[in-house]
Each structure stands twice: as C-alpha cells, then as structure tokens.
Design a protein around this motif. Structure first.
Motif, short mmCIF file in Angstrom:
data_model
loop_
_atom_site.label_atom_id
_atom_site.label_comp_id
_atom_site.label_asym_id
_atom_site.label_seq_id
_atom_site.Cartn_x
_atom_site.Cartn_y
_atom_site.Cartn_z
N GLY A 181 -5.60 16.48 3.71
CA GLY A 181 -6.28 15.30 4.20
C GLY A 181 -7.23 15.58 5.35
O GLY A 181 -7.23 16.66 5.95
N GLN A 182 -8.02 14.56 5.65
CA GLN A 182 -8.94 14.65 6.78
C GLN A 182 -8.17 14.64 8.10
O GLN A 182 -7.05 14.15 8.18
CB GLN A 182 -9.89 13.45 6.75
N ARG A 183 -8.79 15.18 9.10
CA ARG A 183 -8.18 15.21 10.42
C ARG A 183 -7.99 13.78 10.94
O ARG A 183 -8.86 12.93 10.80
CB ARG A 183 -9.07 15.99 11.38
N HIS A 184 -6.82 13.54 11.55
CA HIS A 184 -6.55 12.25 12.17
C HIS A 184 -7.47 12.06 13.38
O HIS A 184 -7.68 12.99 14.16
CB HIS A 184 -5.09 12.18 12.62
N HIS A 185 -8.01 10.86 13.54
CA HIS A 185 -9.02 10.63 14.56
C HIS A 185 -8.50 10.78 15.98
O HIS A 185 -9.29 10.94 16.91
CB HIS A 185 -9.62 9.23 14.38
N SER A 186 -7.18 10.70 16.19
CA SER A 186 -6.65 10.69 17.56
C SER A 186 -5.95 11.98 17.97
O SER A 186 -5.49 12.07 19.10
CB SER A 186 -5.67 9.52 17.72
N GLU B 157 -7.54 5.63 1.73
CA GLU B 157 -6.77 6.61 0.97
C GLU B 157 -5.78 7.31 1.92
O GLU B 157 -6.03 8.42 2.38
CB GLU B 157 -7.68 7.63 0.30
N PRO B 158 -4.64 6.68 2.19
CA PRO B 158 -3.65 7.31 3.05
C PRO B 158 -3.12 8.60 2.41
O PRO B 158 -3.15 8.75 1.18
CB PRO B 158 -2.53 6.27 3.15
N PRO B 159 -2.65 9.55 3.21
CA PRO B 159 -2.11 10.78 2.63
C PRO B 159 -0.91 10.50 1.74
O PRO B 159 -0.12 9.59 2.01
CB PRO B 159 -1.72 11.61 3.85
N PHE B 160 -0.78 11.28 0.69
CA PHE B 160 0.35 11.11 -0.22
C PHE B 160 1.62 11.71 0.37
O PHE B 160 2.72 11.19 0.15
CB PHE B 160 0.00 11.71 -1.59
N ALA B 161 1.50 12.80 1.12
CA ALA B 161 2.69 13.45 1.68
C ALA B 161 2.35 14.07 3.03
O ALA B 161 1.20 14.38 3.32
CB ALA B 161 3.22 14.52 0.73
N ALA C 29 -1.13 17.11 6.45
CA ALA C 29 -1.19 15.92 5.59
C ALA C 29 -1.82 16.30 4.26
O ALA C 29 -2.88 16.93 4.22
CB ALA C 29 -2.00 14.82 6.26
N VAL C 30 -1.15 15.92 3.17
CA VAL C 30 -1.66 16.16 1.82
C VAL C 30 -2.29 14.86 1.33
O VAL C 30 -1.61 13.85 1.18
CB VAL C 30 -0.54 16.61 0.86
N ALA C 31 -3.60 14.90 1.10
CA ALA C 31 -4.33 13.67 0.79
C ALA C 31 -4.06 13.16 -0.61
O ALA C 31 -3.82 11.97 -0.82
CB ALA C 31 -5.83 13.89 0.98
N ARG C 32 -4.10 14.07 -1.59
CA ARG C 32 -4.00 13.64 -2.99
C ARG C 32 -2.93 14.41 -3.72
O ARG C 32 -2.79 15.63 -3.56
CB ARG C 32 -5.35 13.84 -3.70
N ASP C 33 -2.19 13.70 -4.52
CA ASP C 33 -1.14 14.27 -5.36
C ASP C 33 -1.81 14.84 -6.61
O ASP C 33 -2.12 14.10 -7.54
CB ASP C 33 -0.14 13.15 -5.71
N THR C 34 -2.01 16.15 -6.65
CA THR C 34 -2.74 16.74 -7.77
C THR C 34 -1.93 16.69 -9.06
O THR C 34 -2.52 16.66 -10.15
CB THR C 34 -3.11 18.20 -7.46
N ARG C 35 -0.63 16.65 -8.98
CA ARG C 35 0.18 16.52 -10.19
C ARG C 35 -0.06 15.14 -10.83
O ARG C 35 -0.16 15.03 -12.05
CB ARG C 35 1.65 16.75 -9.89
#
Length: 277
Positions: free
Chosen positions: A64-69, A104-108, A266-272
């Motif tokens: 995932g993208q870096r958290h802004h804070s 798009e919140p992180p999946f994990a 943070a893992v953004a997308r569940d590739t499975r």
C-alpha cells in the motif's frame, strides 16, 4: 511443520513452525487460508529485517501507499515505523480498521514488535463478523440499507497543532473521506460484518444527527464487548498479520514513560482474490 493453535472463539490463531523470511509458496498459501479463517495470526520469534518484512508482504499482494501521518524506515519505504517515545500520546488507542477513510483501504497489515515497554502496550483485535452476528436480527435488517462516512478522525490533531485550521483543512482535503455500507460483505468469504469504527466513522448517510449518534453508539458499544476480542501480549520479534477487511484493532496506551516501536507493512490488494475474479 506449521502448527496452528486457535486463540479465542471469535478470532485469532498462534502459528509456530514457520519462518516468514524463507517460507515457501505452499506455506504462504497456507498462511493466507489461515488468515481468511482466523482473521489475525500471531507468529513469535520472526525478527525480520525491514526488507524481508516488505518482501514477505509482497507475497500476499501489492503493498500500500505510505500513510500520510507516519514515517517510513530508511532501509525500506514500504515499512512504516510506529515509534512512540516516553511522553508521546499514542494515536491508536481507539477501535479502528486501517485507513477506511480512503477509497481502497489495505487488505492486510503485517506488524512486527521491535522495542517494547517492560509491561503494557498490548494490542486487541475485534472480529466484526462476531459483532454483526451478535446483533438482533431486526436491527441487522434496519442496518442493511444504511451507509456511513469515514474520515481521518484524530489525525486532525497533528496538522492543527502545526498549522491551525488551514493546515487541518488542507490535510482533510488531500486525504479525503469514504462511504461504506454499515453491513459490508467480505470479498472472499461473503460473510457480513459491521463496517463502522469509533476512530473514523462520523455520520450515517440520510438520517439526522440524533439517529446517527444513537445507531453508531450502539455499534461502538457492541464492538467493545470482550466476547468479540483477542488480546496479544507482544514479545520482540513477534509478527501479527491481520485481515483489515473484517477486523478492528486497538493498541493499548498503558506504557507512559516507556518507548514502544513497531514496524508495519500494509498490503493494498489481495492478489489471490484478484486472480480468482
């Protein structure tokens, strides 16, 4: 041999006999299936370097993208450093799912304990499946038609302290907000879960303030019930992996005067899930 021991009836499992730094593909698949079943996994004795933690995260999906804070580790921009110094006021002592105010919140999330206080600093997780299933069936029917707004919540504090209202509003404009059904459905299991949190949920769309407050207060109180929880007492090198879609977590801030440092990927997308769909 991978060994799994269930932690509570609601959620959580302890996993032993696997090293995340060199686990094979079959082992990662087994961990994924365990994550879907138990929602949060605890793996002691891992001691991953930042690059290794990020590499393991990529085996679950796109990071995932870096958290802004938060700041990231100098050896890996994919690893967020959560470093609370003596005298700091931790900002995660609220029930929340990570970044539900984004589209798009992180999946994990994959969190490793690096430096811990002598006592305290535990983390709790709540199964929002369990919260949903505990509600009266008529109340659940009422909730099925409702959605709620999520915004950055207490992350207003930093921008306001540094630049007042203008800085706070700039952050809110840049980060934005999102609307989610109060009863959402997990994309893998299809199970319904409650998707509101005391940290980030502000308003129920289409109702007035009193009604919104009453409904959200009931749901927040339900999330607080220990029936839905698992609690982890951290040790250095312990890694927790959780499914952000149907859990919430709460980092207990009972370690005033001591330092607590964690590394998070943070893992953004569940590739499975993407490959199946």
């Amino acid at each position: 041999m991978m060994e799994m021991m269930r932690a509570t009836r609601a959620l959580g499992a302890f996993v032993r006999g696997v090293g995340l730094g060199d686990v094979d593909d079959a082992g990662v698949d087994a961990l994924y299936q365990a994550l879907i079943e138990h929602q949060v996994l605890f793996l002691p004795g891992q001691y991953l370097e930042p690059a290794d933690q990020a590499a393991f995260g990529r085996r679950f999906g796109e990071l995932g993208q870096r958290h802004h804070s938060y700041v990231t580790h100098p050896d890996s921009e994919d690893v967020v450093v959560l470093d609370w110094q003596p005298g700091d006021r931790p900002d995660a002592a609220e029930w929340h799912s990570d970044m539900t105010f984004t589209q798009e919140p992180p999946f994990a999330s994959i969190l490793q304990a690096m430096l811990l206080p002598p006592v305290g600093g535990d983390t709790l997780w709540a199964s929002m499946y369990s919260v949903h299933d505990s509600l009266d069936s008529g109340f659940r029917r009422d909730l099925e038609t409702l959605s709620a707004t999520h915004d950055p919540g207490a992350f207003r504090n930093g921008p306001f302290a540094s630049g007042g209202t203008e800085s706070m509003n700039e952050m809110l404009s840049n980060v934005g907000s999102a609307v989610w059904p109060i009863i959402s459905h997990h994309p893998v299991t299809g199970r319904p879960y409650i998707n509101v949190s005391e940290s980030n949920t502000r308003w129920i769309i289409g109702v007035g303030a009193p009604e919104s407050h009453r409904i959200l207060s009931m749901l927040f109180a339900s999330t607080n019930r220990p029936d839905h929880h698992v609690r982890l007492r951290w040790e250095p090198g312990t890694v927790a992996i959780w499914d952000n879609r149907a859990t919430q977590h709460y980092a207990v801030s009972d370690y005033a005067g001591h330092r607590r440092m964690m590394h998070r990927v943070a893992v953004a997308r569940d590739t499975r899930l993407t490959s199946v769909s």
